[in-house]
Design an enzyme around this catalytic site. Structure first.
Site: not given
Ligand code: NAP
Length: 483
Positions: A179-181, A232-233, A254-255, A288, A385
Site C-alpha cells: 500500500k503506497p502513501a 512512516g511515522s 523504519e520510523l 527521515c 521531527e
Molecule cells: P505516515 O503518516 O506514518 O504514513 C506512512 C504510510 O502509512 C502511508 O502509506 C499511510 O497511508 C500509512 N498509514 C497511515 N495511517 C495508517 C494506519 N492507521 N494503518 C496503516 N497504515 C497507515 O508517514 P508519512 O507522513 O507518509 O511519512 C513521513 C514519516 O515517515 C516521517 O516520520 C519519516 O521520518 C518517516 N520515514 C522513515 C524512514 C525510515 O527509513 N526510517 C524513511 C522515510 C520516511 P496514507 O498515505 O493513506 O495516510
C-alpha cells in the site's frame, strides 16, 4: 494530461488484474508544485485487500518453490526495466511528490540498485550445518521465505522505499501486498506494471490504494500475512506493532528520526557545509535522515553559520520539474504550517532567524529554506521531527555535552559528525545511540549497508546483507539415528 509514457496507472493490481475500487470511488492526486489534480486512484478498502491477500497466499505456494535462478533472472529484468524507464519514472515521481527532477532520477536509480543488490545477495542467504553434540546426529539450519508480506510506504520516497521492501521479499520467495502513501500512489503502482511486464507471475505482487485504516487493518488482521514491513511515522508504526500482536507477525519498522549533525572545531569547514546542505535540504528537508539539529562547537560556530546561511540563500526554489531547481514545494499545507509553528516557537524562546523563515513568494506550499541560531533544548524541534527546510543551530562547548544533547531524544535513526580527530570518531561510534552514523559525510544511504534505526526509530534493517533477514525464517532440523 501526460500519462508519463503509460506508467501512470489509475487502477490497482490484485491477483494479476488491474481493477478499480468495489465502490467505484477514486481519490484525487495533486501535484504539490502547481496544486493541479493530475489524476485519480481507486479508494479501496478491506474487501479488496482481503482478495489481494488471498491472491498473494495462493501465489506463494508456487513462487516460494521456484528456482533461485528464475527469481534472480526476473529481478535483473526488473532492474533493467526501471533504468530503461528512469526518465519517465522520475518525471512521474516529481509530479506527485514535488522533489527536484535530479533527486527523482537518483531515487529511481537507487531503487533499481536495491533490486540488483538483493538479486545478488539472495545467492548468499546460506544456512548452516552445526556440529552435533553426538555422533549419530546432524543438525541443519535452513532458511525459508516467511510467506505473504504486507508493505506500507510513505510519500517522501515513494519509489525507493518500496524497492527496499519488494526486492528482498521477492528475492526470498515471498509474495507481497503493498500500500503506497495516498499522496504519492503512482510511483508505487508502477512497480506492479513493471513486475508484470518482466514476467512476475500473477498474485506475486499486489498493490492497493485507498483508506490507510481499512487496507492496513485488513493486512494486520490477516493470519495469512506473516510479516509487515512499514516505513512512516513512529506514531503509525507503534499502532501497527500493537496490531501485529494478535497474529504474532514479524515486523520491520523504519520510523521517524531526529538526526543530530555535530560540527567540531577541528572539522574541515568546506566539507562540513557541503555535508550540511545535503543532509538538511534533500527533498526539502523531508527525509527521515535529514538533519533536525545542528550542534556546532563554539570555535567554528560563527564561520559555519555564515557559510551555511550563504549556501541556503543560494538554493534555487521552484517547480522541481524545471531545470536548475534545487528545492521544490513541501508536500502539503500541514507540512508548511508545522515548520512555521516551529519557527514561531523558537523565536518566542529566543532564537534568531539568519535567513528565510517565511513562506516563499511562489505561494502554495513553497517555503523559504531557513537558518536559525540560538536553538535550545526547550524549542519544539529539539524533540520533534521538523520534516522541512529549517536548519536549527545549537552552540556547544565540549564533546561530552554534544553527545549527551545528540542522544536526548527517543529517536535513533541517522546522526552525523564532522571532525578530524580519529580517537573522537571511535568515541562517537560508541557514544551516539543511533542506527547510522556519518563521519565527515552528509549522505550515507547505499544499498550495500544496513539502513535502520534504534530506539523509537524502528526495528530491523533495509539494505546490506541484513536486509534479507526479515524476509527469511530460520528453521532447525535434527536428523538422528545416523549410527
Ligand atoms: P505516515 O503518516 O506514518 O504514513 C506512512 C504510510 O502509512 C502511508 O502509506 C499511510 O497511508 C500509512 N498509514 C497511515 N495511517 C495508517 C494506519 N492507521 N494503518 C496503516 N497504515 C497507515 O508517514 P508519512 O507522513 O507518509 O511519512 C513521513 C514519516 O515517515 C516521517 O516520520 C519519516 O521520518 C518517516 N520515514 C522513515 C524512514 C525510515 O527509513 N526510517 C524513511 C522515510 C520516511 P496514507 O498515505 O493513506 O495516510
Amino acid at each position: 494530461m501526460s500519462d508519463f509514457g503509460g506508467l501512470m496507472l489509475e487502477t490497482n493490481l490484485i491477483g494479476g488484474d488491474w481493477v478499480g475500487a468495489d465502490s467505484g470511488k477514486a481519490i484525487p492526486v495533486n501535484n504539490p508544485a502547481t496544486g493541479e489534480i493530475i489524476g485519480h486512484v481507486p479508494d479501496c478498502g478491506a474487501a479488496e485487500t482481503d482478495r489481494a491477500i488471498a491472491a498473494a497466499s495462493a501465489a506463494f505456494k508456487n513462487w516460494s518453490r521456484t528456482d533461485l535462478n528464475y527469481r534472480v533472472g526476473l529481478l535483473h529484468k526488473l532492474h533493467d526495466a526501471l533504468l530503461q524507464n528512469q526518465e519517465a519514472l522520475a518525471q512521474l515521481l516529481t509530479a506527485e511528490q514535488g522533489k527536484p527532477l535530479f533527486e527523482a532520477r537518483g531515487e529511481i536509480a537507487i531503487g533499481a540498485a536495491y533490486v540488483r543488490w538483493f538479486a545478488e545477495e539472495i545467492r548468499r542467504a546460506k544456512g548452516e550445518i552445526v556440529p552435533s553434540p553426538t555422533a549419530d546426529r546432524r543438525l541443519l539450519v535452513t532458511r525459508h521465505p516467511v510467506g505473504v508480506v504486507g508493505a506500507i510506504t510513505p510519500w517522501n520516497f515513494p519509489s525507493s522505499m518500496l524497492a527496499r521492501k519488494l526486492a528482498p521479499a521477492l528475492a526470498a520467495g515471498c509474495t507481497v501486498v503493498a500500500k503506497p502513501a495516498t499522496a504519492t500512489p503512482y510511483s508505487g503502482l508502477v512497480w506492479g506494471k513493471l513486475c508484470q511486464d518482466v514476467g512476475f507471475p500473477d498474485g506475486v505482487v499486489n498493490i492497493l490504494t485507498g483508506s490507510a485504516r481499512a487496507i492496513g487493518g485488513a493486512i494486520m488482521a490477516s493470519p495469512d500475512v506473516r510479516k509487515v514491513t512499514f516505513t512512516g511515522s513512529t506514531e503509525v508504526g507503534k499502532a501497527l506493532i500493537r496490531q501485529s500482536a494478535d497474529t504474532v507477525k514479524k515486523v520491520s519498522m523504519e520510523l521517524g528520526g531526529n538526526a543530530p549533525f555535530i560540527v567540531f572545531d577541528d572539522a574541515d569547514l568546506d566539507a562540513a557545509v557541503a555535508g550540511a546542505m545535503v543532509a538538511k535540504y534533500r527533498n526539502m528537508g523531508q527525509t527521515c535522515v535529514c538533519t533536525n539539529r545542528f550542534y556546532v562547537q563554539s570555535g567554528i560556530h560563527d564561520a559555519f553559520v555564515k557559510r551555511l546561511a550563504e549556501a541556503t540563500e543560494a538554493l534555487v526554489v521552484g517547480n522541481g520539474a524545471q531545470d536548475g531547481v534545487q528545492q521544490g514545494p513541501m508536500i502539503d499545507m500541514n507540512a508548511v504550517e508545522k515548520v512555521e509553528a516551529m519557527i514561531a516557537d523558537a523565536i518566542g524562546k529566543g532564537a534568531s532567524v539568519v535567513t528565510g523563515g517565511q513562506r516563499h513568494g511562489n505561494g502554495g506550499t513553497y517555503f523559504q529554506p531557513t537558518v536559525l541560531t540560538g536553538a535550545t533544548s526547550e524549542m519544539s524541534f529539539a524533540t520533534d521531527e521538523i520534516f522541512g527546510p529549517l536548519s536549527a543551530v545549537f552552540k556547544f562547548e565540549t564533546e561530552e555535552e554534544a553527545i549527551a544533547a545528540a542522544n536526548a531524544t527517543e529517536y535513533g535513526l541517522a546522526s552525523y559528525a564532522y571532525t578530524n580527530d580519529l580517537a573522537r570518531v571511535f568515541r562517537l561510534n560508541e557514544g551516539l545511540h543511533y542506527g547510522m552514523i556519518g563521519i565527515n559525510a552528509g549522505l550515507i544511504t547505499t544499498v550495500e549497508a544496513p539502513f535502520g534505526g534504534v530506539k523509537e526509530s524502528g526495528i530491523g534493517k533495509e539494505g546490506g546483507s541484513q536486509g534479507l533477514d526479515d524476509y527469511l525464517e530460520t528453521k532447525y532440523m535434527a536428523v538422528a539415528g545416523l549410527g
